[in-house]
Design an enzyme around this catalytic site. Structure first.
Site, PDB file in Angstrom:
ATOM      1  N   GLY A  86       0.784  -1.229   0.000  1.00  0.00           N
ATOM      2  CA  GLY A  86       0.000   0.000   0.000  1.00  0.00           C
ATOM      3  C   GLY A  86       0.812   1.274   0.000  1.00  0.00           C
ATOM      4  CG  ASN A  93       2.231   3.093  -5.639  1.00  0.00           C
ATOM      5  OD1 ASN A  93       2.750   4.058  -6.147  1.00  0.00           O
ATOM      6  ND2 ASN A  93       2.749   1.894  -5.721  1.00  0.00           N
ATOM      7  CB  ILE A 146      -5.892  -9.050 -15.345  1.00  0.00           C
ATOM      8  CG1 ILE A 146      -4.391  -9.308 -15.267  1.00  0.00           C
ATOM      9  CG2 ILE A 146      -6.299  -8.439 -16.690  1.00  0.00           C
ATOM     10  CD1 ILE A 146      -3.525  -8.081 -15.507  1.00  0.00           C
ATOM     11  CG  LEU A 147      -9.711  -4.470 -12.698  1.00  0.00           C
ATOM     12  CD1 LEU A 147     -10.034  -2.979 -12.630  1.00  0.00           C
ATOM     13  CD2 LEU A 147     -10.464  -5.246 -11.628  1.00  0.00           C
ATOM     14  CG  HIS A 168       3.758  -0.978 -15.647  1.00  0.00           C
ATOM     15  ND1 HIS A 168       3.492  -2.278 -15.262  1.00  0.00           N
ATOM     16  CD2 HIS A 168       4.890  -1.035 -16.398  1.00  0.00           C
ATOM     17  CE1 HIS A 168       4.409  -3.082 -15.777  1.00  0.00           C
ATOM     18  NE2 HIS A 168       5.271  -2.361 -16.463  1.00  0.00           N
ATOM     19  CG  ASP A 227       0.889  -3.023 -17.896  1.00  0.00           C
ATOM     20  OD1 ASP A 227       1.733  -3.932 -17.781  1.00  0.00           O
ATOM     21  OD2 ASP A 227       0.177  -2.625 -16.955  1.00  0.00           O
ATOM     22  CD  GLU A 279      15.147   8.894  -7.529  1.00  0.00           C
ATOM     23  OE1 GLU A 279      16.157   8.806  -6.816  1.00  0.00           O
ATOM     24  OE2 GLU A 279      15.186   8.927  -8.781  1.00  0.00           O
ATOM     25  CD  GLU A 334       5.900   2.271  -8.606  1.00  0.00           C
ATOM     26  OE1 GLU A 334       4.882   1.838  -8.045  1.00  0.00           O
ATOM     27  OE2 GLU A 334       6.927   1.590  -8.754  1.00  0.00           O
TER      28      GLU A 334
HETATM   29  C1  GRF Z   1       5.525  -2.385  -6.559  1.00  0.00           C
HETATM   30  O1  GRF Z   1       5.923  -3.559  -7.194  1.00  0.00           O
HETATM   31  C2  GRF Z   1       5.378  -1.291  -7.544  1.00  0.00           C
HETATM   32  O2  GRF Z   1       6.416  -1.281  -8.471  1.00  0.00           O
HETATM   33  C3  GRF Z   1       4.057  -1.633  -8.194  1.00  0.00           C
HETATM   34  O3  GRF Z   1       3.272  -2.143  -7.112  1.00  0.00           O
HETATM   35  C4  GRF Z   1       4.147  -2.501  -6.050  1.00  0.00           C
HETATM   36  C5  GRF Z   1       3.976  -1.546  -4.898  1.00  0.00           C
HETATM   37  O4  GRF Z   1       2.851  -1.850  -4.330  1.00  0.00           O
HETATM   38  N1  GRF Z   1       3.421  -0.496  -8.799  1.00  0.00           N
HETATM   39  P1  GRF Z   1       2.294  -0.992  -3.085  1.00  0.00           P
HETATM   40  O5  GRF Z   1       1.727   0.271  -3.627  1.00  0.00           O
HETATM   41  O6  GRF Z   1       3.460  -0.708  -2.154  1.00  0.00           O
HETATM   42  O7  GRF Z   1       1.296  -1.948  -2.506  1.00  0.00           O
END
Ligand code: GRF
Length: 193
Positions: free
Chosen positions: A12, A14, A89-90, A106, A147, A175, A177
């Site tokens: 989580g 992101n 995959i939705l 991605h 993607d 840096e 995402e």
């Molecule tokens: C990582 O592999 C990132 O590169 C990809 O999802 C994973 C991170 O997941 N986008 P989260 O956001 O920390 O759960």
């Protein structure tokens, strides 16, 4: 004010980046649900710590998952779906009903190192094996091609001497995402797209 659903499968980080950006009060949106396809992932704790309702829908490999997810999203009048480290995959009706309303982050510069089988560390292993000097992350709309949807934002990250897949993954997250995903959410919520 857009109702946002964030779909997760793991730590989580992101999701946390979006939550932190929202705390600045500059995004005209509200996370109304965090949905995980796996129980007990840290992303669910991050949501609970921020008083965001959570739901676990275990993916059984059939279309029950998509049906249950779609009815949950419609019940909450979700306007925007954000895939944040989401590893399913939705497919099916959700892609039609939420056409151009699902975004994903991605961990590469699409069209490099993307598509079926490219997720998590595998993406960074492929970039290092190929010997690229620059990689990065991409936020794109989600369609029926893995993607394959329209690109919204990209951010480059330089490969460094001695990078391992783990070191590179962390730097791409820090840096790229964690910056471009909240930025994309803000653009869509504030009408800047
Ligand atoms: C990582 O592999 C990132 O590169 C990809 O999802 C994973 C991170 O997941 N986008 P989260 O956001 O920390 O759960």
């Amino acid at each position: 004010m857009l109702n946002i659903a964030v779909l997760v499968s793991g730590s989580g980080s992101n999701l946390q980046a979006i939550i932190d950006e929202m705390k600045k009060g500059e995004i005209n949106g509200k996370i109304v649900t965090v949905v995980s396809n796996k129980p007990d992932v840290y992303a669910l704790k991050r949501a609970e710590d921020n008083n965001i309702p959570t739901k676990v829908i275990v993916s059984k490999g059939n279309n029950d998952f998509d049906k249950e997810l779609l009815s949950h999203l419609k019940e909450l009048k979700v306007d925007l779906i954000v895939l944040a480290g989401f590893l399913c995959i939705l497919k099916g009706d959700i892609l039609k009903e939420y056409s151009n309303k699902i975004i994903n982050v991605h961990p590469s510069l699409i069209p490099s190192f993307c598509g079926d089988g490219f997720y998590g560390l595998k993406v960074h292993e492929a970039a290092l094996n190929y010997g690229v000097k620059v990689t990065g992350a991409t936020v794109h709309f989600v369609n029926e091609i893995t993607d394959g949807g329209k690109i919204i934002i990209q951010k480059a990250v330089y490969i460094k001497e001695g990078d391992t897949p783990e070191i590179l993954q962390r730097r791409v997250m820090e840096e790229a995402e964690w910056k471009i995903l909240p930025q994309a959410v803000k653009m869509i919520c504030n009408g800047g797209l």
